[in-house]
Design an enzyme around this catalytic site. Structure first.
Site, PDB file in Angstrom:
ATOM      1  N   ASP A  12       0.837  -1.203   0.000  1.00 44.06           N
ATOM      2  CA  ASP A  12       0.000   0.000   0.000  1.00 44.06           C
ATOM      3  C   ASP A  12       0.877   1.261   0.000  1.00 44.06           C
ATOM      4  O   ASP A  12       1.698   1.449   0.898  1.00 44.06           O
ATOM      5  CB  ASP A  12      -0.909   0.008   1.229  1.00 44.06           C
ATOM      6  CG  ASP A  12      -1.735  -1.266   1.370  1.00 44.06           C
ATOM      7  OD1 ASP A  12      -1.145  -2.373   1.318  1.00 44.06           O
ATOM      8  OD2 ASP A  12      -2.957  -1.170   1.560  1.00 44.06           O
ATOM      9  N   GLU A  43      -4.524   1.425  -3.289  1.00 38.00           N
ATOM     10  CA  GLU A  43      -5.787   1.790  -2.623  1.00 38.00           C
ATOM     11  C   GLU A  43      -5.685   3.024  -1.726  1.00 38.00           C
ATOM     12  O   GLU A  43      -6.710   3.629  -1.414  1.00 38.00           O
ATOM     13  CB  GLU A  43      -6.352   0.615  -1.814  1.00 38.00           C
ATOM     14  CG  GLU A  43      -5.580   0.324  -0.541  1.00 38.00           C
ATOM     15  CD  GLU A  43      -6.421  -0.346   0.548  1.00 38.00           C
ATOM     16  OE1 GLU A  43      -7.571  -0.724   0.303  1.00 38.00           O
ATOM     17  OE2 GLU A  43      -5.894  -0.466   1.664  1.00 38.00           O
ATOM     18  N   ASN A  71     -10.001  -2.534  -0.155  1.00 36.63           N
ATOM     19  CA  ASN A  71     -11.268  -2.054   0.404  1.00 36.63           C
ATOM     20  C   ASN A  71     -11.494  -0.559   0.168  1.00 36.63           C
ATOM     21  O   ASN A  71     -12.625  -0.086   0.273  1.00 36.63           O
ATOM     22  CB  ASN A  71     -11.343  -2.371   1.904  1.00 36.63           C
ATOM     23  CG  ASN A  71     -10.116  -1.936   2.659  1.00 36.63           C
ATOM     24  OD1 ASN A  71      -9.002  -2.383   2.352  1.00 36.63           O
ATOM     25  ND2 ASN A  71     -10.283  -1.063   3.628  1.00 36.63           N
ATOM     26  N   HIS A  72     -10.423   0.200  -0.142  1.00 38.35           N
ATOM     27  CA  HIS A  72     -10.600   1.638  -0.436  1.00 38.35           C
ATOM     28  C   HIS A  72     -10.843   1.916  -1.925  1.00 38.35           C
ATOM     29  O   HIS A  72     -10.762   3.071  -2.364  1.00 38.35           O
ATOM     30  CB  HIS A  72      -9.369   2.433   0.031  1.00 38.35           C
ATOM     31  CG  HIS A  72      -9.268   2.532   1.521  1.00 38.35           C
ATOM     32  ND1 HIS A  72     -10.119   3.313   2.269  1.00 38.35           N
ATOM     33  CD2 HIS A  72      -8.440   1.929   2.410  1.00 38.35           C
ATOM     34  CE1 HIS A  72      -9.808   3.201   3.560  1.00 38.35           C
ATOM     35  NE2 HIS A  72      -8.794   2.352   3.673  1.00 38.35           N
ATOM     36  N   HIS A 155      -5.367  -9.033  -0.565  1.00 35.03           N
ATOM     37  CA  HIS A 155      -5.567  -7.864   0.286  1.00 35.03           C
ATOM     38  C   HIS A 155      -6.413  -8.292   1.481  1.00 35.03           C
ATOM     39  O   HIS A 155      -7.635  -8.440   1.361  1.00 35.03           O
ATOM     40  CB  HIS A 155      -6.263  -6.788  -0.538  1.00 35.03           C
ATOM     41  CG  HIS A 155      -6.226  -5.437   0.093  1.00 35.03           C
ATOM     42  ND1 HIS A 155      -5.122  -4.622   0.029  1.00 35.03           N
ATOM     43  CD2 HIS A 155      -7.140  -4.763   0.824  1.00 35.03           C
ATOM     44  CE1 HIS A 155      -5.363  -3.510   0.683  1.00 35.03           C
ATOM     45  NE2 HIS A 155      -6.588  -3.566   1.179  1.00 35.03           N
ATOM     46  N   HIS A 180      -2.642  -4.628   2.802  1.00 36.59           N
ATOM     47  CA  HIS A 180      -3.731  -4.105   3.641  1.00 36.59           C
ATOM     48  C   HIS A 180      -3.328  -3.844   5.094  1.00 36.59           C
ATOM     49  O   HIS A 180      -3.791  -2.867   5.660  1.00 36.59           O
ATOM     50  CB  HIS A 180      -4.969  -5.002   3.622  1.00 36.59           C
ATOM     51  CG  HIS A 180      -6.072  -4.541   4.547  1.00 36.59           C
ATOM     52  ND1 HIS A 180      -6.846  -3.436   4.282  1.00 36.59           N
ATOM     53  CD2 HIS A 180      -6.516  -5.018   5.737  1.00 36.59           C
ATOM     54  CE1 HIS A 180      -7.728  -3.265   5.262  1.00 36.59           C
ATOM     55  NE2 HIS A 180      -7.540  -4.204   6.159  1.00 36.59           N
ATOM     56  N   HIS A 182      -0.440  -2.975   6.236  1.00 33.61           N
ATOM     57  CA  HIS A 182       0.486  -1.843   6.248  1.00 33.61           C
ATOM     58  C   HIS A 182       1.743  -2.066   7.091  1.00 33.61           C
ATOM     59  O   HIS A 182       2.475  -1.112   7.332  1.00 33.61           O
ATOM     60  CB  HIS A 182      -0.208  -0.546   6.714  1.00 33.61           C
ATOM     61  CG  HIS A 182      -1.268  -0.046   5.789  1.00 33.61           C
ATOM     62  ND1 HIS A 182      -1.760   1.248   5.833  1.00 33.61           N
ATOM     63  CD2 HIS A 182      -1.938  -0.648   4.773  1.00 33.61           C
ATOM     64  CE1 HIS A 182      -2.695   1.409   4.913  1.00 33.61           C
ATOM     65  NE2 HIS A 182      -2.824   0.268   4.251  1.00 33.61           N
TER      66      HIS A 182
HETATM   67 FE   LIG Z   1      -4.195   0.027   2.662  1.00 32.58          FE
HETATM   68 FE   LIG Z   2      -6.957  -2.073   2.647  1.00 35.01          FE
END
Ligand SMILES: [Fe+2]
Ligand SMILES: [Fe+2]
Length: 264
Positions: A12, A43, A71-72, A155, A180, A182
């Site tokens: 990410d 994302e 998810n973003h 993710h 995801h 991070h």
């Molecule tokens: Fe993320």
């Molecule tokens: Fe995410």
């Protein structure tokens, strides 16, 4: 001597700080590690929330071949339009059938070697998505057999679900990695049947943060249990990425190596 390529996967990329760190370091990483193909998770590109046309263009200019998602995905309205017209974007293949865009793509290296990139999203502590395991089965069936190199961005929140995916695809893909959470994990390995695996690549963003967000606001949420906007830390990003060397004929991974660049 058998032919091989080096694939670089970046987790990410968080906001302006992440983008700026890649501007500073990605050309050198590509050169020094003889990278042929670059995938990044986009994302969080635009202030932590989704992808805009400009932030995507910035990444493609730097040498990113494919931007994956999570998810973003729909945080920026314009993205619904650009994902349809540009096959360098993928979003989780196990989103519903109503989602625009595609769950996988095939792009070529400068030398003309095709690389399939697949994106799926986890189910544990995440949305009520379809099974990512069934989705990867469907996608791998659709990928033409002469495309030997398949990379999967899983993710997901749960380390166990990501590890499960690494095992599920052992021998059927070149590289499976998580995004995801991070935070980078140091479990990079090559599975017995030739699939490289890492539970999370880690973010390219500021680690003076809570997964990229300003600490004070996060602590209000956590300590006081009160609502607070997430604000991304926009300076001082580290780069975390992972290089995998892949045998072109078999699609099997030969080497896996984490790459790090400190802030500044
Ligand atoms: Fe993320
Ligand atoms: Fe995410």
């Amino acid at each position: 001597m058998s032919e091989h390529i080096n694939i670089l996967a970046i987790g990410d990329v968080i906001g302006k700080a992440g983008r700026r760190a890649l501007q500073q370091h990605l050309p050198d990483i590509i050169d020094r590690h003889m990278i042929d193909f670059v995938i990044a998770n986009g994302e969080n590109l635009a202030s932590g929330r989704g992808i805009t046309p400009n932030t995507a263009a910035e990444m493609f200019r730097l040498g990113v071949n494919v931007l994956t998602n999570g998810n973003h995905c729909w945080d920026q309205r314009d993205f619904m339009k650009i994902i349809e017209s540009d096959d360098r974007f993928v979003r989780p293949a196990n989103f519903t059938r109503h989602a625009p865009g595609r769950g996988w793509t095939i792009q070529e290296t400068a030398g003309g070697i095709p690389v399939a990139v697949v994106n799926v999203i986890g189910q544990i502590f995440m949305g009520p998505w379809d099974s990512p395991f069934e989705a990867v089965d469907r996608v791998i069936n659709e990928i033409p057999e002469d495309v030997r190199i398949i990379v999967v961005d899983m993710h997901a929140e749960a380390t166990s679900e990501k590890m499960g995916m690494g095992w599920y695809l052992d021998g059927r893909s070149s590289f499976v990695y998580g995004t995801h959470t991070h935070v980078p994990t140091c479990d990079e390995t090559i599975r017995p049947k030739g699939t490289a695996y890492q539970t999370d690549l880690g973010m390219t963003g500021s680690y003076q943060s809570v997964i990229g967000n300003k600490v004070d606001g996060c602590l209000v949420r956590m300590v006081q249990g009160l609502p607070q906007r997430f604000e991304v830390v926009e300076r001082g990003a580290s780069v975390y990425a992972t290089r995998v060397k892949v045998d072109v004929a078999s699609g099997q991974a030969i080497e896996i190596e984490r790459i790090y660049r400190a802030p500044g």
